[in-house]
Scaffold this active site. Structure first.
Site, PDB file in Angstrom:
ATOM      1  CB  THR A 275      -0.764  -0.064   0.781  1.00 11.53           C
ATOM      2  OG1 THR A 275      -1.650  -1.011   1.272  1.00 11.53           O
ATOM      3  CG2 THR A 275      -1.573   1.826   1.605  1.00 11.53           C
TER       4      THR A 275
ATOM      5  CB  THR B 288      -3.528   0.363  -1.145  1.00  8.01           C
ATOM      6  OG1 THR B 288      -3.498  -1.515  -1.294  1.00  8.01           O
ATOM      7  CG2 THR B 288      -5.489  -0.375  -0.463  1.00  8.01           C
TER       8      THR B 288
ATOM      9  CG  ASP C 226      -8.524  -5.224   2.597  1.00  6.95           C
ATOM     10  OD1 ASP C 226      -7.772  -6.410   3.368  1.00  6.95           O
ATOM     11  OD2 ASP C 226      -8.226  -4.369   2.246  1.00  6.95           O
TER      12      ASP C 226
ATOM     13  CB  SER D 163      -9.275   0.048   4.982  1.00  6.09           C
ATOM     14  OG  SER D 163      -8.486   0.662   4.717  1.00  6.09           O
ATOM     15  CB  SER D 164      -5.638  -2.017   8.233  1.00  2.10           C
ATOM     16  OG  SER D 164      -6.127  -3.143   8.332  1.00  2.10           O
TER      17      SER D 164
ATOM     18  N   GLY E 250       1.376  -1.475   5.331  1.00  2.00           N
ATOM     19  CA  GLY E 250       1.186  -2.872   6.424  1.00  2.00           C
ATOM     20  C   GLY E 250       0.252  -3.430   6.425  1.00  2.00           C
TER      21      GLY E 250
HETATM   22  O1  DON Z   1      -7.129  -1.719   3.162  1.00  2.00           O
HETATM   23  C1  DON Z   1      -6.319  -2.394   4.176  1.00  2.00           C
HETATM   24  O2  DON Z   1      -6.424  -2.008   5.203  1.00  2.00           O
HETATM   25  C2  DON Z   1      -5.590  -2.750   3.473  1.00  2.00           C
HETATM   26  N1  DON Z   1      -6.025  -3.307   1.990  1.00  2.00           N
HETATM   27  C3  DON Z   1      -4.124  -2.663   3.479  1.00  2.00           C
HETATM   28  C4  DON Z   1      -3.659  -3.361   2.266  1.00  2.00           C
HETATM   29  C5  DON Z   1      -1.811  -2.404   2.830  1.00  2.00           C
HETATM   30  O3  DON Z   1      -1.479  -2.134   3.998  1.00  2.00           O
HETATM   31  C6  DON Z   1      -0.968  -4.066   1.916  1.00  2.00           C
HETATM   32  N2  DON Z   1       0.366  -3.096   2.525  1.00  2.00           N
HETATM   33  N3  DON Z   1       1.042  -3.175   2.467  1.00  2.00           N
END
Ligand code: DON
Length: 582
Positions: free
Chosen positions: A393, A411, A435, A464-465, A485
């Site tokens: 991301t 992302t 997700d 999402s995070s 992350g």
């Molecule tokens: O939205 C989210 O929480 C995830 N799709 C984020 C993915 C992510 O951070 C991958 N990488 N570092």
């Protein structure tokens, strides 16, 4: 000096828990002596780039420069952010995107706050069983690779909506740098070359037509890469705005790609997608105001919960990376991620109990069974392979000369998303559908579990995070922060904030500091390899924690406003991240 103090704390905590034996004591005495010696040799702490007028910190030097150019031409932080979002699509394709989505937190120089949700949404045909086979089992890889993994992209509409409300320069001038980068090419960094090399097989396997622009026997650092199809798409976005992506030729190419690959995104899905302005999540932590992203991101609420949970404890006295401070933070993380799995989802589809979760007393209650001496056990599940997927991301932080601030995390989800390029349009589609909770209790690629709140429904946004965040002190801008992350985003932002607010670190130091992560399930502490002193690890294991070492956690890009009004960047050296300022 820091290392010496950590060892000393360990030494005493071992005595306290009666775990000292002669052998260990000898070992520790030697370590203490070594620490004293190494103290004298310790490198001076790194300070990030200092700037007076404006700063852009992003995952790629070219994207940071594009943003800086916009600021120097008189554009504001939102103008620069739009240009950076598009530039990252070209130069950082593993995460930068027009085929994905994200979240923006904006604070104007006079303290107004706005948060924009440009998260992807499930296609109209999506349903809660779409990744489950006839035997009732999840079909391996269907939500993470290929055409069915993609949600309706939100990034372009997000940029358009941000521009309509806050843009000051011309739209064309913000997209044009990316047209040039795609058409004329750019030089690959080593990490980008490696990323492309390790995905050659995926690019062939998951694409219906070969994505020529990225195929090569071996990419090398310093190679020039051009994206002619992407340049044409960028021209359509530059000249037609929203319509250049969600209608006309680009939409035709996306739908044709879906039809070839048996994906579900339709013309109607594209036409109906709307980025949304959402209520920001705002709360206090000690003397600071925390401004972050609300649902469908869990990030802002979870971050506030974590900070609320720390409030009664003298965390600065416990000190950075001692077993006491890590234990406390991990126990809060465990409880907050358990809440996340149950209560968080798209607020347009599920009644998220925001007020309850963000309530100080609720979080104090959640921590009331915290035991300083022992780990609380998380109920175990068969979590499968978690956190092994490459993570991509990207986050960028921008402050302009007026003091307007933008924090954007965006992302495709996994590295290079679904691995599917829209043929003829030259951009990657996300694999954000993973997700969603694709089956109750079944872990996604970050090991996160969920249930009804985050079940799949047509047009719903997956949880999402992502935690783009802005911190205020005394009514003034103090910090802009965020990171990629996956599931570790929330804990990385949390730890970076604590590093500055409680452990007194500067911005670069706080970003450089090693990180750890607990997400309730699986029940272990993930730590960056070698990131925690081995004696602290032993101490935490004695409390009942299990450790799992892994590669880097997060790539935090942040800006701190210093007391004299200048700004210090924290650009994460775990990636190619670079700060550009003036
Ligand atoms: O939205 C989210 O929480 C995830 N799709 C984020 C993915 C992510 O951070 C991958 N990488 N570092």
């Amino acid at each position: 000096m820091i290392k010496f103090q950590i060892l000393l704390v360990n030494y005493w905590s071992f005595i306290y828990f009666g775990m000292l034996n002669l052998k260990l004591m000898k070992f520790k005495t030697i370590l203490l002596v070594l620490a004293l010696v190494s103290c004298q040799k310790e490198e001076p702490l790194k300070t990030g780039l200092i700037a007076n007028n404006g700063m852009v910190v992003s995952a790629h030097p070219i994207a940071s420069q594009v943003g800086l150019d916009i600021l120097q031409k008189g554009g504001n932080a939102v103008d620069a952010a739009i240009a950076v979002q598009f530039a990252l699509t070209v130069v950082h394709p593993s995460a930068g995107n027009i085929g994905g989505g994200g979240f923006m937190v904006y604070r104007s120089s006079d303290g107004e706050v706005h948060t924009l949700d440009f998260r992807e949404a499930a296609p109209g045909k999506a349903n809660r069983n779409m990744y489950i086979g006839e035997n009732g089992m999840v079909i391996d890889g269907l939500s993470t690779r290929g055409h069915l993994a993609s949600g309706i992209p939100g990034a372009v509409d997000g940029m358009v909506k941000a521009f309509e409300k806050f843009g000051t320069l011309s739209w064309e001038s913000l997209v044009d740098p990316s047209v040039k980068l795609a058409a004329e090419g750019h030089i690959l960094t080593k990490k980008e070359a490696n990323g492309l090399n390790s995905n050659q097989e995926n690019f062939l396997k998951f694409n219906t037509l070969p994505p020529e622009a990225v195929l090569k026997d071996e990419w090398k650092e310093g190679d020039l890469i051009k994206h002619p199809d992407l340049a044409s798409t960028m021209i359509r976005i530059r000249d037609e705005g929203r319509e250049g992506f969600y209608a006309g030729e680009t939409a035709d190419l996306i739908v044709a790609e879906m039809e070839r690959g048996k994906g579900w995104i339709t013309k109607e899905d594209l036409a109906s997608y709307q980025a949304k302005w959402r209520e920001p999540i705002i709360g206090d932590y000690r003397d600071y105001k925390i401004i972050s992203m609300g649902p469908p991101s869990s990030g802002g609420i979870a971050l506030l919960q974590l900070l609320n949970s720390m409030e009664p404890y003298p965390i600065s006295d416990l000190q950075f990376h001692t077993s006491e401070s890590i234990h406390l933070m991990v126990e809060a993380e465990r409880r907050v991620y358990a809440d996340r799995a149950t209560h968080l989802g798209d607020p347009d589809f599920y009644n998220v109990p925001i007020n309850m979760l963000a309530d100080v007393d609720y979080n104090l209650y959640r921590m009331s069974d915290f035991d300083p001496a022992n780990a609380t056990s998380s109920e175990t599940i068969s979590a499968g392979e978690s956190m092994m997927e490459s993570e991509e991301t990207t986050h960028f932080s921008i402050v302009d000369s007026q003091g307007n601030a933008v924090s954007i995390t965006t992302t495709l989800n996994g590295g290079y998303g679904s691995k599917v390029f829209v043929s003829g349009a030259g951009f990657l589609l996300n694999n954000e559908m993973d997700d969603f909770s694709i089956k109750p209790g079944f872990p996604n690629m970050f090991g996160l579990v969920g249930g009804e709140a985050n079940s799949i429904q047509p047009q719903k946004r997956m949880l999402s995070s992502m935690t783009p965040t802005i911190v205020e002190k005394d009514g003034k801008l103090f910090m802009v922060v965020g990171t990629p992350g996956g599931s570790t985003i929330i804990t990385s932002v949390f730890q970076t904030i604590i590093n500055v607010l409680d452990f007194g670190m500067g911005m670069q130091e706080a970003v450089d500091a090693k990180r750890f992560h607990h997400q309730w399930k699986p029940d272990n502490i993930f730590m960056e390899r070698g990131g925690i002193d081995s004696l602290v690890v032993i101490d935490l294991e004695a409390k009942g924690h299990e450790f799992y070492q892994r590669g880097s956690i997060g790539r935090v890009d942040a800006i701190l406003i210093l007391p004299d009004g200048t700004m210090e960047a924290g650009a994460d050296a775990r990636g190619d991240d670079v700060a550009s300022g003036y």
